[in-house]
Design a protein around this motif. Sequence first.
Motif, PDB file in Angstrom:
ATOM      1  N   CYS A   1       0.769  -1.247   0.000  1.00 33.41           N
ATOM      2  CA  CYS A   1       0.000   0.000   0.000  1.00 33.41           C
ATOM      3  C   CYS A   1       0.798   1.294   0.000  1.00 33.41           C
ATOM      4  O   CYS A   1       0.580   2.138  -0.865  1.00 33.41           O
ATOM      5  CB  CYS A   1      -1.000  -0.006   1.143  1.00 33.41           C
ATOM      6  SG  CYS A   1      -0.377  -0.555   2.719  1.00 33.41           S
TER       7      CYS A   1
ATOM      8  N   ARG B   1       0.718   4.351  -2.849  1.00 35.41           N
ATOM      9  CA  ARG B   1       0.239   5.692  -2.519  1.00 35.41           C
ATOM     10  C   ARG B   1       1.277   6.752  -2.875  1.00 35.41           C
ATOM     11  O   ARG B   1       0.941   7.838  -3.365  1.00 35.41           O
ATOM     12  CB  ARG B   1      -0.132   5.753  -1.038  1.00 35.41           C
ATOM     13  CG  ARG B   1      -1.358   4.931  -0.728  1.00 35.41           C
ATOM     14  CD  ARG B   1      -1.484   4.516   0.745  1.00 35.41           C
ATOM     15  NE  ARG B   1      -2.237   3.274   0.783  1.00 35.41           N
ATOM     16  CZ  ARG B   1      -3.568   3.209   0.729  1.00 35.41           C
ATOM     17  NH1 ARG B   1      -4.278   4.332   0.707  1.00 35.41           N
ATOM     18  NH2 ARG B   1      -4.184   2.048   0.730  1.00 35.41           N
TER      19      ARG B   1
ATOM     20  N   ASP C   1      -5.250  -0.527  -4.373  1.00 36.85           N
ATOM     21  CA  ASP C   1      -3.830  -0.220  -4.114  1.00 36.85           C
ATOM     22  C   ASP C   1      -2.878  -1.388  -4.318  1.00 36.85           C
ATOM     23  O   ASP C   1      -1.665  -1.185  -4.368  1.00 36.85           O
ATOM     24  CB  ASP C   1      -3.653   0.357  -2.709  1.00 36.85           C
ATOM     25  CG  ASP C   1      -3.863  -0.668  -1.603  1.00 36.85           C
ATOM     26  OD1 ASP C   1      -4.522  -1.701  -1.841  1.00 36.85           O
ATOM     27  OD2 ASP C   1      -3.366  -0.432  -0.483  1.00 36.85           O
TER      28      ASP C   1
END
Length: 587
Positions: free
Chosen positions: A90, A94, A286
Amino acid sequence: MDNQTRRQFLKTIGFAAASTGALSILPGCGGMGRTTGAERKRPNVILIMTDDQGYGDLGCHGNPVIQTPNLDKLYTQSVRLTDFHVGPTCSPTRAALMTGHYCNRTGVWHTIMGRSLLRKDEVTMGDVFSASGYRTGIFGKWHLGDNYPFRPQDRGFGEVLIHGGGGVGQGPDYWGNDYFGDTYFHNGETEKFGGYCTDVWFDGAVEFIEANKNRPFFCYIPTNAPHGPYNIADEYIKPYLDKGLPEKQARFYGMITNIDDNMAWLMHRLGELGLKENTILIFMTDNGTSGGGYSAGMRGKKGSEYDGGHRVPCLIRWPRGGLTGPGDIDRLTAHVDLLPTLIELCRLKRPHGVKFDGDSLVPLLMGRDNNWPDRTLITDSQRIEHPEKWRKSAVMTDRWRLVNGTELYDIKVDPGQKNNIAGGNPAVVEELREAYEEWWADVSERFDEYCEIIIGSDKQNPTRLMSHDWHTAKVPWNQGAVRSGMQANGFWAVEIKRDGTYQFELRRWPKELDAAINAAVPGGKAISATEARLTIAEVDATKRVFKDARAVTFEVELKAGKGRLQSWFIDDTGESRGAYYVYAKRL
């Protein structure tokens, strides 16, 4: 927002959510001011990214069990990037999404260990939209740093409603959060909310949209669901249990169905507000699935270098924008492409001096792709303190996947990546290895740098440090590790903002719990610390831990500069562990 209206609407689609209560939108993020014609014409952007939901965790992608009727409807209305890739976990995804840069370049290649902090010199999507006059808001999971200068409010977001760390209930999050009736961080302050976490994020987002309906906005909704723990109301679990699914799978799918219901509410409100036609609505995830089940024929899941770890859904809808489709685009695309794409679609100011790793996808989205090149993109999963060459890597083209530098797959004929054909295609292997070598030389230039948490800034004073961000091999990153009294230690990379007197409170438990250092809170283990130690810069100080003490406090004189902060709780046998929480303040 009228929560009664929301509940009534969701009941019509078989969902009854508790009211979360109203948000107080930060002044300056509302949309009641004078709006120019140019502002009205620019599209709004809503970017939804769910956590740990894989390509196969949608009904529209062939999953025969999961119920996602509203996302399936969005699928029929959207341009679908069917060969769209992210990072296998993740924080790296991001970082790349927010910057248009490969995550390794940004300082983010792990989810903990101080390696989930986004370098302060990176320009984010929030920065770019804000600089172009958009109102910006984030609702959900940030996971790129909980301290200045890494928080979303430091990186271009004007309205912020998030949990801490990488998930609800992790160490940096408010103590005791469990997805229901939690306390979150709203514009830098703690605030308690009723209802389920995903409902809170979408309710906050809809209120932000309503407040800014008369001017362009960028609304980022990165949900923590369906990341574990798989906590969800029983009415979402039961339909899947009734189908014979194991409880864990039923809970995971139930969390996704709850997201789907919230998507219905969001899209319904866009229509009511007259915003649907000129809003770019993007749905993605994600990384690959963490829940297992239907894999859409791919190998691997979350964390994997195979396609199942990083090929994810990406749906883009903009009715007024002249996009091609609805339909599939099967060219190789990635998270790093979205920021340059949105800059072009929304006519944003391009950040000065920034060279993106991604490309604008506008030619593909507009059907002007006759000269679209055969690209080479790279993803990897490091999850260690210092990156290692070739570690869990994939070099990708439209046709090929070179995995870990040695395995070659023709993804067009072997989407399950079952037949390694490297031996029969040495020229292809060599070409892709050369591409990786060039990429590695480029992104690795700053691997030895730390991303320092700044202490003593007016932007955040005091600063709460948590062991989630220790640089060490064994990291107590969640509240369970704190409860168990995990024996571990590491240092925080910090920067003292200015010369002065600083106070450091060493705690085992966070302030909101108000528990003694040696106490065994419910579900926790007692320790027997008798001594506390603090080191930072030239300071190496020790104090006694008194019975029932909640904290041990040190006041020290420090010069401005970068360094390492470390702490210890030590018992009479010499056994020790770090202080999981340190509150640092410039006096």
